[in-house]
Structure formats: C-alpha cells, structure tokens
Design an enzyme around this catalytic site. Structure first.
Site, PDB file in Angstrom:
ATOM      1  N   CYS A   1      50.121  49.785  29.591  1.00 44.80           N
ATOM      2  CA  CYS A   1      51.147  50.699  30.095  1.00 44.80           C
ATOM      3  C   CYS A   1      52.414  50.380  29.319  1.00 44.80           C
ATOM      4  O   CYS A   1      53.062  49.362  29.561  1.00 44.80           O
ATOM      5  CB  CYS A   1      51.359  50.496  31.598  1.00 44.80           C
ATOM      6  SG  CYS A   1      52.747  51.441  32.277  1.00 44.80           S
TER       7      CYS A   1
ATOM      8  N   GLU B   1      50.519  57.791  28.242  1.00 49.16           N
ATOM      9  CA  GLU B   1      49.597  57.242  27.252  1.00 49.16           C
ATOM     10  C   GLU B   1      49.398  58.284  26.164  1.00 49.16           C
ATOM     11  O   GLU B   1      49.677  59.474  26.375  1.00 49.16           O
ATOM     12  CB  GLU B   1      48.247  56.860  27.863  1.00 49.16           C
ATOM     13  CG  GLU B   1      48.276  55.678  28.802  1.00 49.16           C
ATOM     14  CD  GLU B   1      48.564  54.349  28.124  1.00 49.16           C
ATOM     15  OE1 GLU B   1      48.727  54.318  26.875  1.00 49.16           O
ATOM     16  OE2 GLU B   1      48.641  53.340  28.836  1.00 49.16           O
TER      17      GLU B   1
END
Length: 225
Positions: A2, A106
C-alpha cells in the site's frame, strides 16, 4: 503493498468514529498520501488512559535507527512476518494502532502501460487499516506502518497485496496489545471484502504533488470489478 491512500475526514469526524480524544492540533485532508507524509492514527495513550487520535509520519522508524530517512522504505509491514521482524516485532507486541482511510491506490501494469485503481467501500464508509507505531529520537517523533496481507477476490486482479483491514468489532483487541498473532492478523473474508469496489482513476495520482478530490474521478466511464 500500500503505497498511496486517501484520508480526508476531519479530526472531529474521526474522533467521533473511533471514540478517541483528539490530540492532533488539526488535520489536513489528503487524497494522495505518500510515504513520510503526516497521517492520522488511533492508539492507546497511557497519559490520557484512553484512545487518542494522533498524527504520525508514515514510514516506521525503529528507536535504534540513526535517522528518519529509512522510514520511506518502512511504510508497510507484512502481516506474515510482523511478529518476528526485528524492526516491527516490538511495535506489533506493544504499539498497535488503527490508521483511518477512505481508500487506497494501486497500479495495474499491461506491457509498458499502467492503470491506476482506487479501492474504497462502495457505500462511502471509512476504513481502518491495521497499523503499528513507534517513537523516534529525543523529540519522540511518531512514525507508523500499515500492515499488509495477501489480496483476495477481485482485489487480487489489481495487486497481490492489500492493507489488512479491521472491522469495528476487532478494534479493541487490536489496540489492547498482546494477544494471539494468528487471530489478530486474520484477514477479512472474501465475502466481507465484497463491499469494496475497485474503480479506475486518472494518471494524476501518480504524481505526489497532485492532491485533491479530482484524483478520484474516473478517466472514462466507471468500471467496477
């Protein structure tokens, strides 16, 4: 992993949501949190004998580190090794926290191209990432890391890792310290994660200098997994 996320709720909203005493001295909303940025977190404070909403530098720096620079490489801690890693294990045992978020980003690569995606609850609700914190240096600079786990379901189509998300009923045990690592690090089920949608966003989020709600706009008609 992340590496970017959004956290835009006010200190008043987060204080109410997490039943925490606000000690942040004000929060700045961010639609593009990047490593080493200041971020809100919720932890147990012995001084206040309560949960507190605090601010920390994203990227954990162990107390024995020589400086803060290594924190940029420590934004994530793998749930599979966090309880045994020399850098993370002391914080996992005694200094766990919740890291509020609206969603995370992402990138999916296809050849030379890549498409940014934003993962967020379909109903617009908040997320609580499992986190750990530490204090560094004579001024006790707070730093933190987000725990990650293997992505499942549709989320795995974008990236093989995702934040470890904790539902409300698991917050007290996570913040308490101690406990069985196997139970504490249990990921949400695929059914629970079905409430999280995956939507494409424009390339502007790739530049850390860009920050605003327009980063969450789709580049074309929204497509969900």
């Amino acid at each position: 992993m992340c590496g970017r996320y959004a956290t835009t709720r006010s200190e008043a909203d987060l204080s109410d949501l997490f039943d925490a005493v606000d000690v942040t001295e004000g929060l700045t909303p961010s639609w593009n949190v990047a490593p080493t940025d200041p971020v809100p977190l919720v932890r147990i404070s012995q001084r206040h004998d309560a949960r507190v909403l605090d601010t920390a530098r994203w990227g954990l720096v162990p107390p024995w580190a020589g400086d803060l620079r290594g924190g940029a490489r420590m934004i994530n801690a793998r749930s599979e090794t966090v309880s045994t890693s020399p850098a993370f294990a002391p914080s996992f045992a005694r200094r766990r926290c919740l890291i509020p978020a609206d969603g995370w980003f992402e990138w999916l690569r296809s050849g030379k191209d890549k498409q940014a995606y934003y993962m967020t609850p379909a109903g617009g609700g908040p997320l609580a990432f499992a986190g750990i914190w530490s204090a560094w240096g004579p001024e006790s600079v707070l730093t933190c890391s987000v725990l990650t786990t293997a992505a499942i379901g549709g989320l795995a189509r974008v990236h093989d890792r995702m934040p470890l998300i904790l539902p409300r009923e698991r917050w007290p045990e996570w913040l308490a310290g101690g406990g069985d690592p196997g139970a504490l690090l249990q990921p949400m089920t695929e059914r629970e994660l079905a409430a999280i949608e995956v939507r494409p966003v424009g390339p502007a989020v790739g530049n850390v200098r860009n920050n605003g709600p327009e980063l969450l706009d789709p580049p074309t008609a929204s497509t969900l997994f």
